[in-house]
Write a protein that holds these residues in place. Structure first.
Motif, mmCIF file in Angstrom:
data_model
loop_
_atom_site.group_PDB
_atom_site.id
_atom_site.type_symbol
_atom_site.label_atom_id
_atom_site.label_comp_id
_atom_site.label_asym_id
_atom_site.label_seq_id
_atom_site.Cartn_x
_atom_site.Cartn_y
_atom_site.Cartn_z
ATOM 1 N N PHE A 91 -19.006 44.354 -96.648
ATOM 2 C CA PHE A 91 -19.411 45.452 -97.514
ATOM 3 C C PHE A 91 -18.443 46.625 -97.383
ATOM 4 O O PHE A 91 -18.168 47.329 -98.361
ATOM 5 C CB PHE A 91 -20.830 45.887 -97.157
ATOM 6 C CG PHE A 91 -21.396 46.963 -98.045
ATOM 7 C CD1 PHE A 91 -21.498 46.790 -99.419
ATOM 8 C CD2 PHE A 91 -21.844 48.162 -97.503
ATOM 9 C CE1 PHE A 91 -22.020 47.778 -100.235
ATOM 10 C CE2 PHE A 91 -22.372 49.153 -98.312
ATOM 11 C CZ PHE A 91 -22.460 48.963 -99.679
ATOM 12 N N LYS A 92 -17.904 46.827 -96.185
ATOM 13 C CA LYS A 92 -16.946 47.910 -95.960
ATOM 14 C C LYS A 92 -15.685 47.721 -96.799
ATOM 15 O O LYS A 92 -15.059 48.681 -97.213
ATOM 16 C CB LYS A 92 -16.582 47.991 -94.475
ATOM 17 C CG LYS A 92 -17.727 48.401 -93.570
ATOM 18 C CD LYS A 92 -17.306 48.384 -92.104
ATOM 19 C CE LYS A 92 -18.457 48.775 -91.192
ATOM 20 N NZ LYS A 92 -18.075 48.746 -89.758
ATOM 21 N N LEU B 252 -15.229 59.299 -93.900
ATOM 22 C CA LEU B 252 -14.597 58.040 -94.290
ATOM 23 C C LEU B 252 -14.348 57.167 -93.070
ATOM 24 O O LEU B 252 -14.582 55.951 -93.098
ATOM 25 C CB LEU B 252 -13.290 58.289 -95.035
ATOM 26 C CG LEU B 252 -12.754 57.017 -95.703
ATOM 27 C CD1 LEU B 252 -13.433 56.786 -97.041
ATOM 28 C CD2 LEU B 252 -11.257 57.044 -95.858
ATOM 29 N N MET B 253 -13.896 57.770 -91.970
ATOM 30 C CA MET B 253 -13.684 57.001 -90.742
ATOM 31 C C MET B 253 -15.001 56.441 -90.223
ATOM 32 O O MET B 253 -15.069 55.306 -89.757
ATOM 33 C CB MET B 253 -13.000 57.866 -89.694
ATOM 34 C CG MET B 253 -11.528 58.133 -89.991
ATOM 35 S SD MET B 253 -10.638 58.944 -88.632
ATOM 36 C CE MET B 253 -11.388 60.582 -88.684
ATOM 37 N N MET C 296 -30.752 46.219 -98.607
ATOM 38 C CA MET C 296 -29.618 46.362 -97.705
ATOM 39 C C MET C 296 -30.051 46.532 -96.251
ATOM 40 O O MET C 296 -30.996 47.263 -95.965
ATOM 41 C CB MET C 296 -28.760 47.557 -98.138
ATOM 42 C CG MET C 296 -28.054 47.342 -99.471
ATOM 43 S SD MET C 296 -27.281 48.852 -100.123
ATOM 44 C CE MET C 296 -26.099 49.213 -98.826
ATOM 45 N N PRO C 297 -29.361 45.888 -95.318
ATOM 46 C CA PRO C 297 -29.644 46.100 -93.894
ATOM 47 C C PRO C 297 -29.238 47.515 -93.487
ATOM 48 O O PRO C 297 -28.390 48.149 -94.134
ATOM 49 C CB PRO C 297 -28.789 45.042 -93.201
ATOM 50 C CG PRO C 297 -27.698 44.726 -94.166
ATOM 51 C CD PRO C 297 -28.298 44.893 -95.531
ATOM 52 N N PRO C 298 -29.823 48.049 -92.403
ATOM 53 C CA PRO C 298 -29.528 49.423 -91.972
ATOM 54 C C PRO C 298 -28.043 49.696 -91.760
ATOM 55 O O PRO C 298 -27.563 50.793 -92.059
ATOM 56 C CB PRO C 298 -30.307 49.539 -90.654
ATOM 57 C CG PRO C 298 -31.438 48.568 -90.795
ATOM 58 C CD PRO C 298 -30.879 47.424 -91.578
ATOM 59 N N VAL D 126 -23.104 52.661 -93.763
ATOM 60 C CA VAL D 126 -21.775 52.631 -94.370
ATOM 61 C C VAL D 126 -21.808 53.350 -95.715
ATOM 62 O O VAL D 126 -20.948 54.190 -96.016
ATOM 63 C CB VAL D 126 -21.295 51.172 -94.565
ATOM 64 C CG1 VAL D 126 -20.013 51.131 -95.414
ATOM 65 C CG2 VAL D 126 -21.046 50.506 -93.217
ATOM 66 N N LEU D 127 -22.798 53.032 -96.504
ATOM 67 C CA LEU D 127 -22.925 53.622 -97.834
ATOM 68 C C LEU D 127 -23.125 55.127 -97.757
ATOM 69 O O LEU D 127 -22.486 55.899 -98.497
ATOM 70 C CB LEU D 127 -24.093 52.972 -98.576
ATOM 71 C CG LEU D 127 -24.373 53.473 -99.991
ATOM 72 C CD1 LEU D 127 -23.181 53.223 -100.901
ATOM 73 C CD2 LEU D 127 -25.634 52.811 -100.549
ATOM 74 N N GLU D 128 -23.985 55.571 -96.858
ATOM 75 C CA GLU D 128 -24.254 57.002 -96.724
ATOM 76 C C GLU D 128 -22.982 57.769 -96.345
ATOM 77 O O GLU D 128 -22.679 58.818 -96.930
ATOM 78 C CB GLU D 128 -25.335 57.245 -95.680
ATOM 79 C CG GLU D 128 -25.641 58.726 -95.460
ATOM 80 C CD GLU D 128 -26.666 58.968 -94.366
ATOM 81 O OE1 GLU D 128 -26.856 60.142 -93.994
ATOM 82 O OE2 GLU D 128 -27.262 57.986 -93.866
#
Length: 324
Positions: free
Chosen positions: A166-167, A299-300, A273-275, A280-282
């Motif tokens: 997903f990343k 972003l990092m 979505m898993p936590p 990552v999305l947040e």
């Protein structure tokens, strides 16, 4: 109809195994008379033959429909379906097949009108997909061999070695839709979430399966010959010139719009979505609307990455210029 449109006989040795499962081939066409017959012949030549073709034509005015009808007559109406497309572009044409509830199979394969499939394309992809539980969204994809208008190989699509995730999916499309084969679990989710916001069907499927914690396999070997010609809607994106063109689009604001549209569509998936993916999305969303220092920090934290060194450098240039 000219001789070049005649249905060819296939002498391929086939492997038919009902326990592996039926494949629905989702073929989208538009003004495809030039190469369509060769593509369908390569499907007929598959060593794995438990398939049905669903062809959605988006209003062709050339001989495309005649070619489709000729193959339908040859293969039978139970194995070759011809449907009217929505005439809203290639993405919505593919989505019209994905969302069609009358199309039910164990597996599904996107199919362009002008490629050539290797005889083992379906067999290889199904061998991987059948290893996973039917309830787990799963997607097979991979590299393509690039061929010219005569079908002569001229190169390969870029080789991506970092793991699918997903990343990665948030900032890059991994593989062409013409390589993608997926199971019914993924089709079911896609049919409920596909919409006009997404940039492309193949990028959306990569985002979708990784966002939901599904499985992805990126094959380093190519089993599709991707024809490069003047009528391509999307090219292979290979080479220095294509890379520079992508960078120019990214820094010119195209990347911002792509991210906006993809993230809006991803919003429909949050309950699935898993936590770890929600985090990552947040962080990625916060990076997009923060001043420079916080933008870099978020972003990092998100961990997003592209598949090449050049791609990651371009991503960070976009971050610095507030173009994400």
């Amino acid at each position: 109809m000219s001789d070049s449109f005649l249905v060819k006989e296939s002498n391929a040795v086939t492997v038919s195994n009902e326990t592996i499962g039926k494949v629905a081939i989702l073929l989208c066409t538009y003004q495809g008379e030039r190469y369509l017959a060769e593509q369908i012949d390569s499907i007929i030549s598959q060593t794995y033959d438990n398939w049905v073709i669903y062809a959605s034509d988006d209003g062709s005015q050339d001989h495309t429909l005649e070619i489709l009808r000729a193959y339908q007559k040859k293969l039978g109406t139970e194995r070759f379906f011809v449907l009217p497309g929505p005439q809203q572009g290639y993405v919505n044409n593919f989505f019209s097949l994905v969302k069609n509830q009358s199309i039910v199979a164990d597996y599904y394969a996107f199919c362009d009108q002008d490629d050539i499939w290797s005889e083992d394309k379906l067999y290889v992809s199904i061998q991987w997909l059948k290893k996973h539980a039917v309830e787990t969204p799963s997607l097979y994809c991979g590299r393509t061999a690039l061929v010219n208008e005569l079908g002569v190989k001229v190169g390969n699509s870029p080789l991506f070695k970092y793991p699918p995730s997903f990343k990665n999916a948030l900032v890059q499309s991994l593989a062409g839709g013409n390589t993608m084969v997926f199971n019914h679990a993924l089709k079911a989710i896609a049919s409920a979430t596909a919409n006009s916001e997404v940039i492309s069907h193949d990028w959306w499927f990569y985002i979708l399966v990784t966002a939901c914690g599904g499985r992805v396999y990126y094959d380093f070997e190519s089993h599709v010959s991707y024809r490069q010609h003047s009528d391509n809607v999307i090219g292979a994106n290979a080479g220095v010139i294509s890379g520079l063109a992508r960078l120019k689009k990214m820094l010119g604001g195209r990347f911002i719009e792509w991210n906006r549209r993809n993230l809006k569509a991803v919003g429909l998936l949050k309950e699935r979505m898993p936590p770890s993916n929600l985090m990552v999305l947040e962080n990625f969303e916060r990076a997009r609307c923060s001043p420079l220092l916080k933008r870099c920090i978020f972003l990092m934290r998100s961990g997003v990455y592209r598949q090449t060194l050049q791609g990651n450098l371009a991503l960070w240039v976009a971050v610095l210029l507030n173009r994400i």
